[in-house]
Design a protein around this motif. Structure first.
Motif, PDB file in Angstrom:
ATOM      1  N   ALA A 102     -72.226  -9.926   0.239  1.00 29.06           N
ATOM      2  CA  ALA A 102     -71.361  -8.840   0.694  1.00 29.06           C
ATOM      3  C   ALA A 102     -72.038  -8.052   1.813  1.00 29.06           C
ATOM      4  O   ALA A 102     -71.400  -7.691   2.806  1.00 29.06           O
ATOM      5  N   PHE A 103     -73.331  -7.793   1.674  1.00 24.13           N
ATOM      6  CA  PHE A 103     -74.064  -7.076   2.717  1.00 24.13           C
ATOM      7  C   PHE A 103     -74.118  -7.889   4.007  1.00 24.13           C
ATOM      8  O   PHE A 103     -73.960  -7.345   5.098  1.00 24.13           O
ATOM      9  N   ALA A 104     -74.318  -9.191   3.891  1.00 25.10           N
ATOM     10  CA  ALA A 104     -74.377 -10.042   5.084  1.00 25.10           C
ATOM     11  C   ALA A 104     -73.044 -10.021   5.836  1.00 25.10           C
ATOM     12  O   ALA A 104     -73.024  -9.913   7.067  1.00 25.10           O
ATOM     13  N   TYR A 105     -71.939 -10.137   5.106  1.00 29.22           N
ATOM     14  CA  TYR A 105     -70.624 -10.070   5.752  1.00 29.22           C
ATOM     15  C   TYR A 105     -70.446  -8.731   6.460  1.00 29.22           C
ATOM     16  O   TYR A 105     -70.038  -8.674   7.611  1.00 29.22           O
ATOM     17  N   ASN A 106     -70.720  -7.652   5.737  1.00 22.30           N
ATOM     18  CA  ASN A 106     -70.492  -6.325   6.302  1.00 22.30           C
ATOM     19  C   ASN A 106     -71.444  -6.005   7.444  1.00 22.30           C
ATOM     20  O   ASN A 106     -71.048  -5.378   8.431  1.00 22.30           O
ATOM     21  N   LEU A 117     -57.950 -10.524  11.986  1.00 21.55           N
ATOM     22  CA  LEU A 117     -59.092 -11.384  11.672  1.00 21.55           C
ATOM     23  C   LEU A 117     -60.138 -10.639  10.847  1.00 21.55           C
ATOM     24  O   LEU A 117     -60.801 -11.227   9.999  1.00 21.55           O
ATOM     25  N   ALA A 118     -60.285  -9.344  11.109  1.00 22.24           N
ATOM     26  CA  ALA A 118     -61.218  -8.543  10.319  1.00 22.24           C
ATOM     27  C   ALA A 118     -60.768  -8.478   8.858  1.00 22.24           C
ATOM     28  O   ALA A 118     -61.578  -8.593   7.935  1.00 22.24           O
ATOM     29  N   GLY A 119     -59.468  -8.307   8.645  1.00 23.00           N
ATOM     30  CA  GLY A 119     -58.939  -8.305   7.283  1.00 23.00           C
ATOM     31  C   GLY A 119     -59.124  -9.649   6.610  1.00 23.00           C
ATOM     32  O   GLY A 119     -59.458  -9.727   5.424  1.00 23.00           O
ATOM     33  N   LEU A 120     -58.917 -10.723   7.372  1.00 22.39           N
ATOM     34  CA  LEU A 120     -59.122 -12.065   6.837  1.00 22.39           C
ATOM     35  C   LEU A 120     -60.600 -12.287   6.484  1.00 22.39           C
ATOM     36  O   LEU A 120     -60.921 -12.884   5.451  1.00 22.39           O
ATOM     37  N   ALA A 121     -61.498 -11.781   7.326  1.00 21.27           N
ATOM     38  CA  ALA A 121     -62.929 -11.918   7.053  1.00 21.27           C
ATOM     39  C   ALA A 121     -63.332 -11.134   5.808  1.00 21.27           C
ATOM     40  O   ALA A 121     -64.145 -11.611   5.002  1.00 21.27           O
ATOM     41  N   MET A 122     -62.775  -9.946   5.616  1.00 22.27           N
ATOM     42  CA  MET A 122     -63.099  -9.174   4.417  1.00 22.27           C
ATOM     43  C   MET A 122     -62.527  -9.856   3.170  1.00 22.27           C
ATOM     44  O   MET A 122     -63.140  -9.826   2.108  1.00 22.27           O
ATOM     45  N   GLY A 123     -61.367 -10.475   3.326  1.00 22.29           N
ATOM     46  CA  GLY A 123     -60.831 -11.268   2.212  1.00 22.29           C
ATOM     47  C   GLY A 123     -61.738 -12.444   1.902  1.00 22.29           C
ATOM     48  O   GLY A 123     -61.949 -12.793   0.737  1.00 22.29           O
ATOM     49  N   GLY A 124     -62.287 -13.068   2.953  1.00 22.14           N
ATOM     50  CA  GLY A 124     -63.238 -14.163   2.765  1.00 22.14           C
ATOM     51  C   GLY A 124     -64.494 -13.701   2.060  1.00 22.14           C
ATOM     52  O   GLY A 124     -65.076 -14.433   1.258  1.00 22.14           O
ATOM     53  N   SER A 125     -64.911 -12.490   2.360  1.00 24.50           N
ATOM     54  CA  SER A 125     -66.075 -11.922   1.684  1.00 24.50           C
ATOM     55  C   SER A 125     -65.806 -11.790   0.186  1.00 24.50           C
ATOM     56  O   SER A 125     -66.647 -12.156  -0.643  1.00 24.50           O
ATOM     57  N   SER A 126     -64.644 -11.283  -0.146  1.00 21.61           N
ATOM     58  CA  SER A 126     -64.294 -11.132  -1.560  1.00 21.61           C
ATOM     59  C   SER A 126     -64.192 -12.483  -2.255  1.00 21.61           C
ATOM     60  O   SER A 126     -64.651 -12.646  -3.395  1.00 21.61           O
ATOM     61  N   VAL A 127     -63.616 -13.451  -1.569  1.00 20.41           N
ATOM     62  CA  VAL A 127     -63.479 -14.787  -2.158  1.00 20.41           C
ATOM     63  C   VAL A 127     -64.853 -15.410  -2.387  1.00 20.41           C
ATOM     64  O   VAL A 127     -65.096 -16.044  -3.418  1.00 20.41           O
ATOM     65  N   SER A 128     -65.785 -15.221  -1.444  1.00 19.61           N
ATOM     66  CA  SER A 128     -67.115 -15.804  -1.621  1.00 19.61           C
ATOM     67  C   SER A 128     -67.854 -15.167  -2.797  1.00 19.61           C
ATOM     68  O   SER A 128     -68.549 -15.857  -3.550  1.00 19.61           O
TER      69      SER A 128
END
Length: 86
Positions: free
Chosen positions: A29-33, A49-60
């Motif tokens: 989570a820290f790496a994504y952010n 795309l930022a929203g999609l990336a944050m969704g990807g963070s949650s999925v990971s």
């Protein structure tokens, strides 16, 4: 609880494995952010795309947590990359 003293060792192993998994999730989570928030604040990232990336963070993070389901408390917990070959 049962009256088996071996359960104490299982609980200790489970708690150590849980803390290790929490640290892994915090790292991802820290790496994504840490990478995407500065890019988004400079306006270089589309908000969609930022929203999609944050969704990807949650999925990971959730996927990493689901990998914990296969943990066996009879063995010590090792990260996947440091796990000895069987």
């Amino acid at each position: 609880m049962r009256d088996d003293p071996a359960d104490v060792l299982k609980v200790i192993r489970l708690s150590e494995a849980t803390i290790s998994k929490v640290r892994q999730n915090l790292f991802w989570a820290f790496a994504y952010n840490a990478t995407l928030i500065p890019i988004a604040s400079l306006g270089l990232l589309n908000p969609a795309l930022a929203g999609l990336a944050m969704g990807g963070s949650s999925v990971s993070v959730v996927t990493n947590s689901l990998l914990f389901r296969g943990y066996d408390s009879h063995e010590d917990y090792h990260l996947l990359v440091t796990r000895p070959f069987r």
